[in-house]
Motif scaffolding. Structure first.
Motif, PDB file in Angstrom:
ATOM      1  N   ALA A   1       0.829  -1.209   0.000  1.00  0.00           N
ATOM      2  CA  ALA A   1       0.000   0.000   0.000  1.00  0.00           C
ATOM      3  C   ALA A   1       0.863   1.259   0.000  1.00  0.00           C
ATOM      4  CB  ALA A   1      -0.921   0.001   1.219  1.00  0.00           C
ATOM      5  N   GLY A   2       2.176   1.067   0.078  1.00  0.00           N
ATOM      6  CA  GLY A   2       3.066   2.222   0.057  1.00  0.00           C
ATOM      7  C   GLY A   2       3.246   2.889   1.408  1.00  0.00           C
ATOM      8  N   LEU A   3       2.798   2.237   2.468  1.00  0.00           N
ATOM      9  CA  LEU A   3       2.993   2.806   3.799  1.00  0.00           C
ATOM     10  C   LEU A   3       4.392   2.467   4.313  1.00  0.00           C
ATOM     11  CD1 LEU A   3      -0.359   1.987   5.663  1.00  0.00           C
ATOM     12  CD2 LEU A   3       0.294   4.102   4.530  1.00  0.00           C
ATOM     13  N   ARG A   4       4.911   3.325   5.157  1.00  0.00           N
ATOM     14  CA  ARG A   4       6.165   3.008   5.829  1.00  0.00           C
ATOM     15  C   ARG A   4       5.883   1.973   6.910  1.00  0.00           C
ATOM     16  NH1 ARG A   4       8.695   8.311   8.014  1.00  0.00           N
ATOM     17  NH2 ARG A   4       6.498   8.917   8.203  1.00  0.00           N
ATOM     18  N   VAL A   5       6.791   1.024   7.061  1.00  0.00           N
ATOM     19  CA  VAL A   5       6.625  -0.031   8.055  1.00  0.00           C
ATOM     20  C   VAL A   5       7.799   0.003   9.020  1.00  0.00           C
ATOM     21  CG1 VAL A   5       6.412  -2.525   8.415  1.00  0.00           C
ATOM     22  CG2 VAL A   5       5.400  -1.468   6.381  1.00  0.00           C
ATOM     23  N   ALA A   6       7.511  -0.158  10.315  1.00  0.00           N
ATOM     24  CA  ALA A   6       8.582  -0.323  11.303  1.00  0.00           C
ATOM     25  C   ALA A   6       8.512  -1.760  11.798  1.00  0.00           C
ATOM     26  CB  ALA A   6       8.403   0.653  12.457  1.00  0.00           C
ATOM     27  N   PHE A   7       9.649  -2.469  11.646  1.00  0.00           N
ATOM     28  CA  PHE A   7       9.691  -3.871  12.053  1.00  0.00           C
ATOM     29  C   PHE A   7      10.078  -3.952  13.515  1.00  0.00           C
ATOM     30  CE2 PHE A   7      10.287  -3.831   7.491  1.00  0.00           C
ATOM     31  CZ  PHE A   7       9.293  -4.726   7.113  1.00  0.00           C
ATOM     32  N   GLU A   8       9.268  -4.674  14.275  1.00  0.00           N
ATOM     33  CA  GLU A   8       9.585  -4.708  15.698  1.00  0.00           C
ATOM     34  C   GLU A   8      10.081  -6.074  16.154  1.00  0.00           C
ATOM     35  OE1 GLU A   8       6.654  -3.745  18.640  1.00  0.00           O
ATOM     36  OE2 GLU A   8       5.128  -5.024  17.756  1.00  0.00           O
ATOM     37  N   VAL A   9      10.941  -6.028  17.162  1.00  0.00           N
ATOM     38  CA  VAL A   9      11.490  -7.248  17.752  1.00  0.00           C
ATOM     39  C   VAL A   9      11.224  -7.208  19.260  1.00  0.00           C
ATOM     40  CG1 VAL A   9      13.278  -7.611  16.013  1.00  0.00           C
ATOM     41  CG2 VAL A   9      13.743  -6.132  17.988  1.00  0.00           C
ATOM     42  N   PHE A  10      11.346  -8.390  19.860  1.00  0.00           N
ATOM     43  CA  PHE A  10      11.070  -8.533  21.283  1.00  0.00           C
ATOM     44  C   PHE A  10      12.324  -9.075  21.967  1.00  0.00           C
ATOM     45  CE2 PHE A  10       7.281  -8.576  18.826  1.00  0.00           C
ATOM     46  CZ  PHE A  10       6.333  -7.908  19.586  1.00  0.00           C
ATOM     47  N   ALA A  11      13.115  -8.183  22.533  1.00  0.00           N
ATOM     48  CA  ALA A  11      14.402  -8.585  23.095  1.00  0.00           C
ATOM     49  C   ALA A  11      14.243  -9.450  24.343  1.00  0.00           C
ATOM     50  CB  ALA A  11      15.231  -7.336  23.414  1.00  0.00           C
ATOM     51  N   ASP A  12      13.097  -9.310  25.006  1.00  0.00           N
ATOM     52  CA  ASP A  12      12.873 -10.059  26.255  1.00  0.00           C
ATOM     53  C   ASP A  12      12.026 -11.309  26.044  1.00  0.00           C
ATOM     54  OD1 ASP A  12      10.469  -8.856  25.698  1.00  0.00           O
ATOM     55  OD2 ASP A  12      10.105  -8.155  27.742  1.00  0.00           O
ATOM     56  N   ARG A  13      11.873 -11.727  24.806  1.00  0.00           N
ATOM     57  CA  ARG A  13      11.074 -12.924  24.533  1.00  0.00           C
ATOM     58  C   ARG A  13      11.890 -13.942  23.761  1.00  0.00           C
ATOM     59  NH1 ARG A  13       5.448 -12.388  24.554  1.00  0.00           N
ATOM     60  NH2 ARG A  13       5.473 -14.607  24.054  1.00  0.00           N
TER      61      ARG A  13
END
Lengths: 257, 257, 257, 257
Positions: free
Chosen positions: B158-170
């Motif tokens: 869709a052309g949106l900016r995406v921020a990829f998230e991670v879970f450092a405590d999982r």
């Protein structure tokens, strides 16, 4: 004397599976739609549909925020703090504004609903809370209220534009308040009578009260109508035609207030 | 390799008299706040307070829309139509946006909450509905999700900016999914271990799964942390310091994505 | 003079994911539990758990109906019709009664919550609506209220048993009302002082008001305590021990009213 | 072969200001009323009115519990734990029972609503949760469901009486399920055809599916009808007359199951 008037109606008051109001039928005949925002009525889907409908007929859109009380339809008084009232006004305007933005439509006005409207007319503190909420989101929004009300004073003081509304189909007491719906004759159903009253209201700025006294209405910007039954819809069609025939331009309040 | 990362946390999840989360304590240490919008948690007053708090610490603000289910905290799956999902996303973003506008703050991103987040990761149709809602309000909003998810694909398309998230405590499974909270060892509580993992995630773009396999994380833009207990708050302080000591700039995702 | 008294506390006021109150800690020390019924607080799961907890400690159970307002915790005044109030009382008592029946426990009493309690103390019409709701479900239920209140009069007139409650940890005005929580000194936190006042209340049927005047309390059947923090729990333990040491039997109000 | 059948209909599904259903018109023609309990529809006032109406026409009363989702009318699937489902069933039955008790009417049965009904037909765990809730309140309550469903098995195993329901105005697939409302011909509107099918269902225990195959219905205790429009009401009048003319006694299921 200005020969222009707006016609406003509460719309989008269905909820989920529950339908209220002849929105499709009334929308073409009004110039300002007060759309419920999910607290006393309406939900995100109804709001999306109602904004689309308003766009179709080029009807100006207003937010219609109410108390958080679907079961009571926002008609039951609630004693909230100023902070709570301000924030529920901000929230509801914002929610509707997302739909108007998505449709490329501007938001023209805010008209509080039911108990919130009535209480804010008389209670300056509450009026300040409502006006504070409107201002916080957008100080160009027009506030709908009745002349001489606390809301009118507070909104004017805050520098907001105010649209004064009248009720052509309701009997007035001589102090300018509406005769209670519980009284016989409080609601006028004859289209001709309503139209005649409306023309007088717009052109002369006055109305004859139940005791025969003529009341000065001050300014008259918008006539409130109803769309909850088909007879009411027919009345609005007749009213609009009658106003136009009398040389009055019926147009959204944002264009002349 | 980029040496920047964002730290995001869910906030404003109290409701009326009910308090959850150490919002005051955690806000100074994060760079993006996901603020609940009244459907799964939060109410207009909590939203106003949380936006004010974010402004105080210059934390970037995101909408955190969820299913309409306060009692279930938005964690119970609900089967809604695409239309319903799109509209509840529009509504909730708009409601929050009114508060950010009132505070003179921009809205940076949208991160769906709980069951809506999880379902939209796997279900392309639902992802489309969520992305459609975001786009409808503002196509400059960044969408938070995990790499390789349906949400990521749909948002990118869709052309949106995406921020990829991670879970450092999982702990991670080798397919890139998180180990269920019901499993022992699924949540890592030691600040040093979490910080070490986070640095590796940001610098190397990988993490070691529970079975010893090294998983490629693709892009890593933001680390999700929690603020629901004081230990978690201490962990975030340690994590942020550790990241900065390792030469990584901790800053709101809107500045680099 | 009767040497018996009941100790009552509001419990089961958590909601979904939101926890309030040290129910586990306070339950063993009280003799009557006022359990929220899902309108101002509580939900079906919390109700089931709280009834189970009361059964474990043989604490008598009462319904604690409130206004339909989770967000306001039932503390915001709402203007409802008599019909609406009667029906919401019937509904909430019934809902709780299903859980007590499922646990093989009787329902002992009804204590309205928050704004409903306060309004019904002063407003005879509202008191009639509440009492009408109680009677409709079970005329053997005991109504909790304060002496000289409209509730007390109306309930007595209807032939219902009434339990008069006092607040050992709250300062009294000389008209018998409680000093507002907003005033310094309104809440007494010292366990010894509270216990001394309670003993005097039970044995002498009077209390010294903030202006030094001694107020006649009429009858004293139950002492209202709080369990929302650990200090309050400790106070209740001390209070109960003190009462028993003074020769007062602490037992559920249903056994002696 | 038994020549008796019950006619059941969902009623009391209005909500506050929102009206749904021709309850007044349909009540005289049915023998069992499934009354909404406030979670998917209905509120304490509607419940009180509907119980009064049922009493007037001596219609047997059943609880009609649903998911907590007024906006979705209980038709949207929600993934709740067994504990949550059991408790919401207990709560809703109890709430309605308070009104039936207040009217001196017995509670005859329980029929889950919408998504809860459909899910519990297929999911044994959910069926156990629903049945567990019913049993907890009163093991003499009759459970309404379809033959061969998980609900039927679980309820029978628990020793509860079960009433098997059929849909005379709906087309059946050859596996015994109903043809989706989305398909043409799924709803049969002709009173004569519906009546003929109903007589065959009651007398022969079978129905002809859309593919021409004759399906064995097992037991037939109650026919589900609708009252949401005036045509439906007329159909029910015709259906009842037709059944009686064919020598079938139309009477509440509690009298013969």
């Amino acid at each position: 004397m200005r020969q222009k008037v707006d016609i406003n109606c509460d719309l989008g008051e269905s909820y989920g599976h529950y339908k209220i109001g002849y929105d499709e039928q009334i929308m073409p005949h009004i110039t300002s739609a007060n759309i419920a925002c999910g607290f006393h009525a309406g939900d995100p889907n109804i709001m999306a549909q109602t904004v689309t409908l308003a766009k179709k007929y080029k009807t100006a859109i207003g937010a219609h925020p109410g108390f958080p009380d679907i079961q009571g339809f926002g008609r039951r008084e609630m004693k909230l703090s100023s902070e709570e009232v301000r924030n529920l006004v901000v929230y509801q305007i914002g929610a509707l504004q997302a739909f108007t933005k998505a449709s490329g439509m501007p938001l023209q006005h805010v008209k509080p609903h039911g108990a919130l409207y009535n209480m804010a007319m008389k209670d300056a503190l509450l009026a300040k809370a409502v006006v504070g909420g409107v201002e916080a989101v957008d100080s160009k929004l027009i506030v709908f209220t009745q002349t001489k009300s606390e809301m009118a004073k507070v909104a004017a003081k805050a520098g907001l534009r105010v649209a004064f509304e009248v009720f052509a189909d309701r009997a007035y007491n001589s102090d300018g308040s509406l005769v209670s719906r519980a009284m016989a004759g409080s609601v006028i159903e004859d289209p001709k009578t309503v139209t005649k009253r409306a023309i007088e209201m717009v052109k002369e700025r006055h109305v004859v009260a139940v005791d025969g006294k003529t009341i000065d209405l001050g300014e008259v910007d918008t006539i409130c109508v109803h769309g909850d039954n088909l007879k009411a819809v027919a009345l609005v069609r007749a009213l609009r035609k009658g106003l136009e025939k009398a040389g009055i331009t019926v147009t959204a309040v944002g264009k002349f207030v």
